[in-house]
Design an enzyme around this catalytic site. Structure first.
Site, PDB file in Angstrom:
ATOM      1  N   HIS A  97       0.841  -1.202   0.000  1.00 24.88           N
ATOM      2  CA  HIS A  97       0.000   0.000   0.000  1.00 24.88           C
ATOM      3  C   HIS A  97       0.878   1.256   0.000  1.00 24.88           C
ATOM      4  CE1 HIS A  97      -2.699  -2.897   2.329  1.00 24.88           C
ATOM      5  NE2 HIS A  97      -3.424  -2.605   1.275  1.00 24.88           N
ATOM      6  N   GLN A 121      -0.705  -4.211  -9.031  1.00 22.71           N
ATOM      7  CA  GLN A 121      -0.674  -5.354  -9.946  1.00 22.71           C
ATOM      8  C   GLN A 121      -0.942  -6.660  -9.189  1.00 22.71           C
ATOM      9  OE1 GLN A 121      -0.609  -5.596 -13.163  1.00 22.71           O
ATOM     10  NE2 GLN A 121      -0.286  -7.803 -13.267  1.00 22.71           N
ATOM     11  N   GLN A 162      -8.541  -7.291 -10.622  1.00 21.54           N
ATOM     12  CA  GLN A 162      -9.242  -6.129 -10.074  1.00 21.54           C
ATOM     13  C   GLN A 162      -8.849  -4.869 -10.853  1.00 21.54           C
ATOM     14  OE1 GLN A 162      -9.800  -5.163  -5.712  1.00 21.54           O
ATOM     15  NE2 GLN A 162      -7.955  -3.976  -6.096  1.00 21.54           N
ATOM     16  N   ARG A 211      -3.662 -10.128   4.438  1.00 29.34           N
ATOM     17  CA  ARG A 211      -4.063 -11.424   4.997  1.00 29.34           C
ATOM     18  C   ARG A 211      -2.862 -12.236   5.500  1.00 29.34           C
ATOM     19  NH1 ARG A 211      -7.784 -10.735   0.829  1.00 29.34           N
ATOM     20  NH2 ARG A 211      -9.960 -10.913   1.477  1.00 29.34           N
TER      21      ARG A 211
HETATM   22  P1  AMP Z   1      -6.348  -3.913  -0.353  1.00 28.53           P
HETATM   23  O1  AMP Z   1      -6.199  -3.116   0.901  1.00 28.53           O
HETATM   24  O2  AMP Z   1      -5.880  -5.300  -0.229  1.00 28.53           O
HETATM   25  O3  AMP Z   1      -7.718  -3.768  -0.973  1.00 28.53           O
HETATM   26  O4  AMP Z   1      -5.348  -3.269  -1.404  1.00 28.53           O
HETATM   27  C1  AMP Z   1      -5.397  -1.897  -1.716  1.00 28.53           C
HETATM   28  C2  AMP Z   1      -4.541  -1.643  -2.939  1.00 28.53           C
HETATM   29  O5  AMP Z   1      -3.193  -2.031  -2.645  1.00 28.53           O
HETATM   30  C3  AMP Z   1      -4.981  -2.470  -4.137  1.00 28.53           C
HETATM   31  O6  AMP Z   1      -4.886  -1.677  -5.315  1.00 28.53           O
HETATM   32  C4  AMP Z   1      -3.998  -3.595  -4.142  1.00 28.53           C
HETATM   33  O7  AMP Z   1      -3.781  -4.161  -5.423  1.00 28.53           O
HETATM   34  C5  AMP Z   1      -2.745  -2.906  -3.638  1.00 28.53           C
HETATM   35  N1  AMP Z   1      -1.806  -3.889  -3.083  1.00 28.53           N
HETATM   36  C6  AMP Z   1      -2.070  -4.861  -2.167  1.00 28.53           C
HETATM   37  N2  AMP Z   1      -0.976  -5.628  -1.942  1.00 28.53           N
HETATM   38  C7  AMP Z   1      -0.005  -5.122  -2.755  1.00 28.53           C
HETATM   39  C8  AMP Z   1       1.359  -5.481  -3.000  1.00 28.53           C
HETATM   40  N3  AMP Z   1       1.945  -6.500  -2.372  1.00 28.53           N
HETATM   41  N4  AMP Z   1       2.042  -4.755  -3.906  1.00 28.53           N
HETATM   42  C9  AMP Z   1       1.461  -3.715  -4.566  1.00 28.53           C
HETATM   43  N5  AMP Z   1       0.197  -3.324  -4.371  1.00 28.53           N
HETATM   44  C10 AMP Z   1      -0.535  -4.012  -3.491  1.00 28.53           C
END
Ligand code: AMP
Length: 283
Positions: free
Chosen positions: A36, A148, A153, A187
Site C-alpha cells: 500500500h 498489480q 481487479q 491477509r
Molecule cells: P487492499 O487493501 O488489499 O484492498 O489493497 C489496496 C490496494 O493495494 C490495491 O490496489 C492492491 O492491489 C494494492 N496492493 C495490495 N498488496 C499489494 C502489493 N503487495 N504490492 C502492490 N500493491 C498491493
C-alpha cells in the site's frame, strides 16, 4: 499531517478546500503494508494532494468468515499514512457508504467473469466495482493507484472507468514482495509460521514458470503443470487451489501458448487463508 474524514461531506469539503491541481487517490481496506505504501509514495511524487481511503468493504466478501477475520488497526494505519505523507485519510463506516436506500450496483461484465469471478462469484467484483465507483465519485481524483498484485481487479476497474467515462487516470503499480518472494498482503498476518513457509510455494511456482518462459518454453500446459508440481510439493493439494492459470493479460482468455503478454495467476488457500499472486510473462 494527515487529516481524517469520517463522512463523505467532510471529505469533499477537505478536498475542495485544498484546491489541488492534481489529486492522487489510493483506495485500501487498511491493515496497511509496504505494498500500500508503495502506491501512496507514488501518488505523493506525482500529486499535490494524496487521499487514501480505509474501508473494509463488506459487499466484496463472498465469505463472511474472511470478512470477520480481516485485520483492523486504525491507529497503526494512521501512523503509516502519516509517514507516507498522505494528506487526507477517508475512513467512513459502513452506514456512511451503504445507506439503507442504496439500490445501485456496478457489474463490469467480461473482465469480472473468469478467475476470481468463478472462485468468489459475481458478488466479489460487483462489490469491488460498486465501492470503487462510489469512492471515485466521492474523492474525484485525477489519478487513482492500484496494485498489480490484484491484476484482475485492476482490469475490472480500468474497464469500468473506460465504459462509464470516469474522468480519472488509473495507474497500476508493481507488486511489492517479501525478500523470499511472497507478495505482501494484509491477509499474511493471519498465516501461522508453518503456513507462511508453505505459502512461499505460490511465488516460487510463478517464478519457476517465468524462468521456463525465459528459457524458451511457450506451451502453457507444461508450464502450468510444473507450477502445480511446486504447489503440490509444498503440500498445497488440488482441492486447496482455486486456479493456476495462464491467460491473455488484457482479455483474461486462457492461452495455450505464450505469444503476447500473458498473466499467470494463482489463488490458493493455505493454512485457512486465501492468497492470490500473479506474474506477467511475455515471449
Ligand atoms: P487492499 O487493501 O488489499 O484492498 O489493497 C489496496 C490496494 O493495494 C490495491 O490496489 C492492491 O492491489 C494494492 N496492493 C495490495 N498488496 C499489494 C502489493 N503487495 N504490492 C502492490 N500493491 C498491493
Amino acid at each position: 499531517m494527515t487529516t481524517v474524514a469520517r463522512t463523505i461531506a467532510d471529505l469533499r469539503w477537505l478536498v475542495a478546500e485544498r484546491a489541488a491541481t492534481r489529486v492522487g487517490f489510493v483506495p485500501t481496506m487498511g491493515a496497511l503494508h509496504e505494498g500500500h505504501l508503495s502506491l501512496m509514495r507514488r501518488a505523493h511524487r506525482k500529486c499535490d494532494l494524496v487521499v487514501v481511503s480505509l474501508f473494509v468493504n463488506p459487499t466484496q466478501f463472498n465469505d463472511r468468515a474472511d470478512f470477520e477475520a480481516y485485520p483492523h488497526d486504525f491507529d497503526r494505519d494512521l501512523a503509516f499514512a502519516r509517514d507516507a505523507g498522505v494528506h487526507l485519510l477517508f475512513a467512513p463506516d459502513t452506514a456512511e457508504m451503504y445507506p439503507a436506500t442504496l439500490t445501485t450496483t456496478v457489474d463490469v461484465g467480461a473482465p469480472a467473469a473468469p478467475l476470481e469471478g468463478v472462485a468468489r462469484g459475481a458478488v466479489h467484483f460487483r462489490g469491488v466495482a460498486t465501492v470503487v465507483a462510489k469512492l471515485l465519485n466521492i474523492v474525484q481524483p485525477h489519478v487513482a493507484y492500484f496494485g498489480q498484485k490484484d491484476a484482475q481487479q485492476a482490469l475490472v476497474i480500468r474497464a469500468m472507468v473506460r465504459d462509464l467515462d470516469f474522468p480519472v487516470t488509473i495507474e497500476i503499480c508493481p507488486t511489492v514482495r517479501e525478500s523470499d518472494g511472497m507478495a505482501l498482503s494484509s491477509r499474511n498476518v493471519r498465516l501461522s509460521s508453518a503456513a507462511r513457509t508453505q505459502a512461499t510455494a505460490l511465488s516460487r511456482a510463478l517464478f519457476g514458470i517465468e524462468r521456463a518462459v525465459a528459457r524458451g518454453e511457450r506451451r502453457t500446459a507444461p508450464l502450468l503443470a510444473s507450477g502445480r508440481d511446486v504447489l503440490r510439493a509444498a503440500g498445497i493439494t488440488s482441492s486447496a487451489i482455486d486456479y493456476l492459470a495462464a491467460v491473455d493479460a488484457t482479455t483474461l482468455a486462457p492461452v495455450d501458448e505464450v505469444v503476447g503478454e500473458t498473466l499467470v495467476a494463482v489463488a490458493a488457500t493455505v493454512g485457512g487463508v486465501r492468497l492470490i499472486d500473479n506474474v506477467l510473462v511475455r515471449p
